[in-house]
Write a protein that holds these residues in place. Sequence first.
Motif, short mmCIF file in Angstrom:
data_model
loop_
_atom_site.label_atom_id
_atom_site.label_comp_id
_atom_site.label_asym_id
_atom_site.label_seq_id
_atom_site.Cartn_x
_atom_site.Cartn_y
_atom_site.Cartn_z
N ALA A 102 0.83 -1.20 0.00
CA ALA A 102 0.00 0.00 0.00
C ALA A 102 0.86 1.25 0.00
CB ALA A 102 -0.92 0.00 1.22
N ALA A 103 2.03 1.16 0.67
CA ALA A 103 2.90 2.33 0.77
C ALA A 103 3.65 2.60 -0.53
CB ALA A 103 3.90 2.11 1.91
N MET A 104 3.60 1.64 -1.47
CA MET A 104 4.41 1.78 -2.68
C MET A 104 3.65 2.43 -3.84
SD MET A 104 6.40 -1.87 -2.50
CE MET A 104 7.43 -1.59 -3.93
N ALA A 105 2.49 3.01 -3.57
CA ALA A 105 1.69 3.60 -4.63
C ALA A 105 2.15 5.03 -4.93
CB ALA A 105 0.22 3.58 -4.23
N GLN A 106 3.33 5.14 -5.53
CA GLN A 106 3.86 6.45 -5.87
C GLN A 106 3.08 7.05 -7.05
OE1 GLN A 106 7.90 6.42 -7.25
NE2 GLN A 106 8.16 8.63 -7.07
N LYS A 107 2.82 8.34 -6.96
CA LYS A 107 2.11 9.04 -8.04
C LYS A 107 3.01 10.13 -8.60
CE LYS A 107 -2.02 8.45 -5.18
NZ LYS A 107 -1.27 8.16 -3.94
N VAL A 108 3.28 10.06 -9.90
CA VAL A 108 4.14 11.05 -10.56
C VAL A 108 3.39 11.63 -11.75
CG1 VAL A 108 6.34 11.44 -11.72
CG2 VAL A 108 6.21 9.81 -9.84
N LYS A 109 3.28 12.95 -11.80
CA LYS A 109 2.51 13.58 -12.87
C LYS A 109 3.22 14.83 -13.38
CE LYS A 109 -2.04 15.54 -13.92
NZ LYS A 109 -3.37 15.91 -13.37
N ILE A 110 3.36 14.93 -14.69
CA ILE A 110 3.92 16.14 -15.30
C ILE A 110 2.84 17.22 -15.29
CG2 ILE A 110 4.83 17.18 -17.40
CD1 ILE A 110 6.19 14.56 -18.06
N GLN A 111 3.11 18.30 -14.58
CA GLN A 111 2.14 19.40 -14.46
C GLN A 111 2.20 20.34 -15.65
OE1 GLN A 111 0.13 18.91 -12.10
NE2 GLN A 111 1.01 18.84 -10.06
N SER A 112 3.39 20.54 -16.18
CA SER A 112 3.55 21.40 -17.36
C SER A 112 4.83 21.02 -18.10
CB SER A 112 3.59 22.88 -16.96
OG SER A 112 4.74 23.16 -16.19
N GLY A 113 4.84 21.29 -19.41
CA GLY A 113 6.01 20.99 -20.23
C GLY A 113 6.17 19.50 -20.48
N ASP A 114 7.37 19.11 -20.94
CA ASP A 114 7.72 17.70 -21.15
C ASP A 114 9.22 17.56 -20.95
OD1 ASP A 114 9.14 18.22 -23.64
OD2 ASP A 114 7.17 18.48 -24.56
N LEU A 115 9.74 16.36 -21.19
CA LEU A 115 11.15 16.09 -20.91
C LEU A 115 11.99 15.93 -22.17
CD1 LEU A 115 10.43 13.58 -18.02
CD2 LEU A 115 11.55 15.80 -17.76
N LYS A 116 11.40 16.18 -23.32
CA LYS A 116 12.12 15.99 -24.58
C LYS A 116 13.31 16.93 -24.73
CE LYS A 116 8.23 14.14 -27.27
NZ LYS A 116 7.26 14.02 -26.16
N PHE A 117 13.28 18.06 -24.06
CA PHE A 117 14.37 19.05 -24.16
C PHE A 117 15.70 18.49 -23.63
CE2 PHE A 117 12.75 19.54 -19.91
CZ PHE A 117 13.85 19.79 -19.14
N LEU A 118 15.63 17.40 -22.87
CA LEU A 118 16.85 16.83 -22.29
C LEU A 118 17.61 15.94 -23.26
CD1 LEU A 118 15.47 15.90 -18.75
CD2 LEU A 118 17.17 17.67 -19.27
N LYS A 119 17.03 15.65 -24.41
CA LYS A 119 17.70 14.79 -25.40
C LYS A 119 19.03 15.44 -25.81
CE LYS A 119 16.80 12.18 -29.66
NZ LYS A 119 16.88 10.86 -29.04
N GLY A 120 20.10 14.71 -25.66
CA GLY A 120 21.42 15.20 -26.04
C GLY A 120 22.17 15.92 -24.91
N GLU A 121 21.47 16.25 -23.82
CA GLU A 121 22.14 16.91 -22.69
C GLU A 121 22.96 15.88 -21.92
OE1 GLU A 121 22.09 20.19 -22.01
OE2 GLU A 121 20.84 20.49 -23.79
N GLU A 122 24.20 16.24 -21.59
CA GLU A 122 25.07 15.30 -20.89
C GLU A 122 25.13 15.56 -19.38
OE1 GLU A 122 28.91 14.92 -22.62
OE2 GLU A 122 28.15 14.23 -24.56
N THR A 123 24.95 16.82 -18.98
CA THR A 123 25.01 17.16 -17.56
C THR A 123 23.93 18.16 -17.22
OG1 THR A 123 27.42 16.89 -17.63
CG2 THR A 123 26.50 17.93 -15.67
#
Length: 201
Positions: free
Chosen positions: A16-37
């Motif tokens: 029951a304690a493992m029900a983590q909820k993760v939600k993108i509120q705005s934007g996306d993560l595609k901008f990280l493509k190619g970023e090394e650090t």
Amino acid sequence: MKKLLSFVLAMTMTVAAMAQKVKIQSGDLKFLKGEETVNVIFDYSDMKLLKENYTEEQYIPKRLEELNKKVEGSGDIWKKQWERSKEELWNPKFITIFNKTLEKEGIKMKLKENVQTRYTLKVNVKWIYPGWDAGIMKQAAKVNTQLVFVETATNKVVCDIDSQEAPGDQWGSNFNNETRIGEGFAKTGKTLAQKIEKEVK
């Protein structure tokens, strides 16, 4: 029969304690493509604790007194451990597991502290529940964070992610609150890395 029932109850509580909820509120993560650090900053200034939503200023003296009443001096030892936990345990757990998860998937991007990079991840710690462990019965820690990626130069938000109730636990017994909380940070880092992997690979 009683032992079996206790085991089932303990497992039910852990699941029951493992029900983590993760939600993108705005934007996306595609901008990280190619970023090394990516630079990472941890902010505990708005953190609340337990179901009562104590501030850290309220929680520390309360916990200190509680432990010292049980065993003289134990509260003072705990306070020192608590004060070191952010820099020596929780932040490194998040970074290490995040980096290992992406490395395993063949993605070269890494999180580092105190570096000048195009993007910065702000880990705003919102709420922590330390959990407890009484041997057969236990409850995992829970960690709530707001994960905000910004353009470092402008502080413009490019992605805002809400992470709720990341579970902190290990197999077997774990009687140390700070260690259980650290596992919640590790879980948060791993889940974020997995979301990034899906969008940039």
